[in-house]
Write an enzyme that holds these catalytic residues in place. Structure first.
Site, short mmCIF file in Angstrom:
data_model
loop_
_atom_site.label_atom_id
_atom_site.label_comp_id
_atom_site.label_asym_id
_atom_site.label_seq_id
_atom_site.Cartn_x
_atom_site.Cartn_y
_atom_site.Cartn_z
N SER A 1 47.15 36.45 38.70
CA SER A 1 46.61 37.46 37.79
C SER A 1 47.49 38.70 37.79
O SER A 1 48.09 39.04 38.82
CB SER A 1 45.21 37.82 38.27
OG SER A 1 44.78 39.01 37.66
N TYR B 1 38.53 40.56 45.06
CA TYR B 1 39.00 39.52 44.14
C TYR B 1 40.52 39.61 43.97
O TYR B 1 41.25 38.63 44.13
CB TYR B 1 38.31 39.64 42.77
CG TYR B 1 39.08 38.91 41.69
CD1 TYR B 1 39.03 37.52 41.61
CD2 TYR B 1 39.91 39.61 40.80
CE1 TYR B 1 39.78 36.84 40.66
CE2 TYR B 1 40.66 38.94 39.85
CZ TYR B 1 40.59 37.55 39.79
OH TYR B 1 41.35 36.89 38.87
N LYS C 1 43.95 37.01 45.14
CA LYS C 1 45.09 36.53 44.35
C LYS C 1 46.39 36.91 45.05
O LYS C 1 47.34 36.13 45.11
CB LYS C 1 45.03 37.11 42.93
CG LYS C 1 43.89 36.57 42.11
CD LYS C 1 44.02 35.07 41.84
CE LYS C 1 42.78 34.45 41.24
NZ LYS C 1 42.81 32.99 41.18
#
Ligand code: UDP
Length: 343
Positions: free
Chosen positions: A126, A151, A155
């Site tokens: 991302s 979150y 990644k």
């Protein structure tokens, strides 16, 4: 036909990628635990393709269950790993859930891939890894920064794990695709995003508001340093994004890829929230009820991609405009309204 295992293949980006894989001549095998999607996405895939795609209902953190799938599905040529939780706010409230699922599933998957000598991986990353970038557009050389949510950190950590693995001399070759903001739905309107409860993301919130499910959209802040004061994002049509996975798999299977490679996948154009709203209104003829609210904590003021590397090395190109993406999102919303009750 080469078998490609697609974890999270019943999810939003996964389901569109499964369709594109079949259309490119691959045989996708789905793994999904249906924690954040519904059976109907498999039906939608089958309706588009005119046949069903195999799906194993297992959790990707479960190495024993993964092993069984690799035993059963002999000859897997590569893996696309989508399975992950993705709600930023929830990750702040429940960080362990995110580290367990997002990091745990990648580690389990890599271990099983090594055991079965499956050595090609496309990983869903991302643009969140760039944090608040100092310069725009962001290239793959733009420094990765400290993540501002658990979150985002999952990644970043997953990219580090994959980099460490590549450095260790493992046979596994990885392409990590750094997604910008995926929006829209398949032109057939048979698959699309299925947000659980109140959507966090802009476009499902827009379509649900226009459909009368939500009263009004709140635009989070109009005092940013942008042309109209609202945040800038790079909104990429989910079908274009899905196709990026196919060309990434092509590249891995052709043997041209380095041990680890990173690619931005966006359009190269930034649009403000207000521009996105106007594009929706133009594309659909619907008038959107919205108000300006306070900034959302943690929002990046502006980010958009430089996609030169993906264009040159993957042959990636986007074909859809923002209006087309908005229209497809609306068609999908209408399909949902016609086929079920949404709350
Ligand atoms: N946004 C908004 N109202 C909403 C949801 C999102 O104004 O109800 C804005 C948000 O502040 C951001 C953009 O829309 O500028 C995209 O947000 P989204 O959550 O879809 O993606 P991300 O924040 O991950 O880029």
């Amino acid at each position: 036909m080469k078998k490609i295992l697609v974890t999270g293949g019943a999810g939003y980006i996964g389901s569109h990628t499964v369709v594109e894989l079949v259309e490119a001549g691959y045989e996708p095998i789905i793994i999904d635990n249906f924690s954040n999607t519904e059976e109907r996405s498999l039906q939608g895939i089958a309706d588009i393709l005119g046949r069903e795609v195999i799906c194993h209902r297992i959790d990707c953190t479960d190495a024993a269950a993964l092993r069984q799938v690799f035993e059963q599905e002999t000859g897997i040529a590569g893996v696309i790993h989508f399975a992950a939780y993705k709600a930023v706010g929830e990750s702040v409230a429940e960080p362990l859930k995110y580290y367990h699922n997002n990091v745990g599933s990648l580690v389990a998957l890599l271990q099983v891939m090594e055991e079965f000598k499956v050595d090609k991986l496309v990983f869903s990353s991302s643009c969140t890894v760039y944090g608040i970038p100092a310069e725009l557009p962001v290239t793959e050389q733009t420094p990765v920064q400290k993540a501002n949510s658990p979150y985002g950190n999952t990644k970043k950590i997953c990219e580090e794990i994959l980099t460490d693995l590549a450095t260790s001399g493992s046979d596994i070759h990885t392409i990590a695709l750094r997604y910008f903001n995926p929006i829209g739905a398949h032109p057939s309107a048979k698959i699309g995003e299925l947000p659980l409860g109140v959507p966090n993301n802009l476009v499902p919130f827009i379509t649900q508001t226009a459909a009368g499910i939500r009263q009004e959209l709140t635009i989070f802040g109009d005092d940013y340093d942008t042309q109209d004061g609202t945040c800038i994002r790079d909104y990429v049509h989910v079908v274009d994004l899905a196709k990026a996975h196919v060309v990434a798999i092509d590249r891995l299977l052709s043997g041209k890829a380095d041990n680890i490679e990173f690619f931005n996948v966006g359009t190269g154009t930034g649009n403000t929230v207000l521009e996105a709203v106007q594009a929706f209104e133009r594309a659909t003829g619907e008038k959107l009820n919205y108000k300006i609210g306070p900034r959302r904590p943690g929002d990046v003021p502006k980010i958009y991609a430089d996609v030169t590397k993906a264009t040159e090395e993957l042959g990636f190109k986007t074909t859809s405009t923002l209006e087309e993406a908005m229209k497809s999102a609306w068609d999908w919303q209408m399909h949902l309204q016609n086929t079920s009750e949404q709350v």
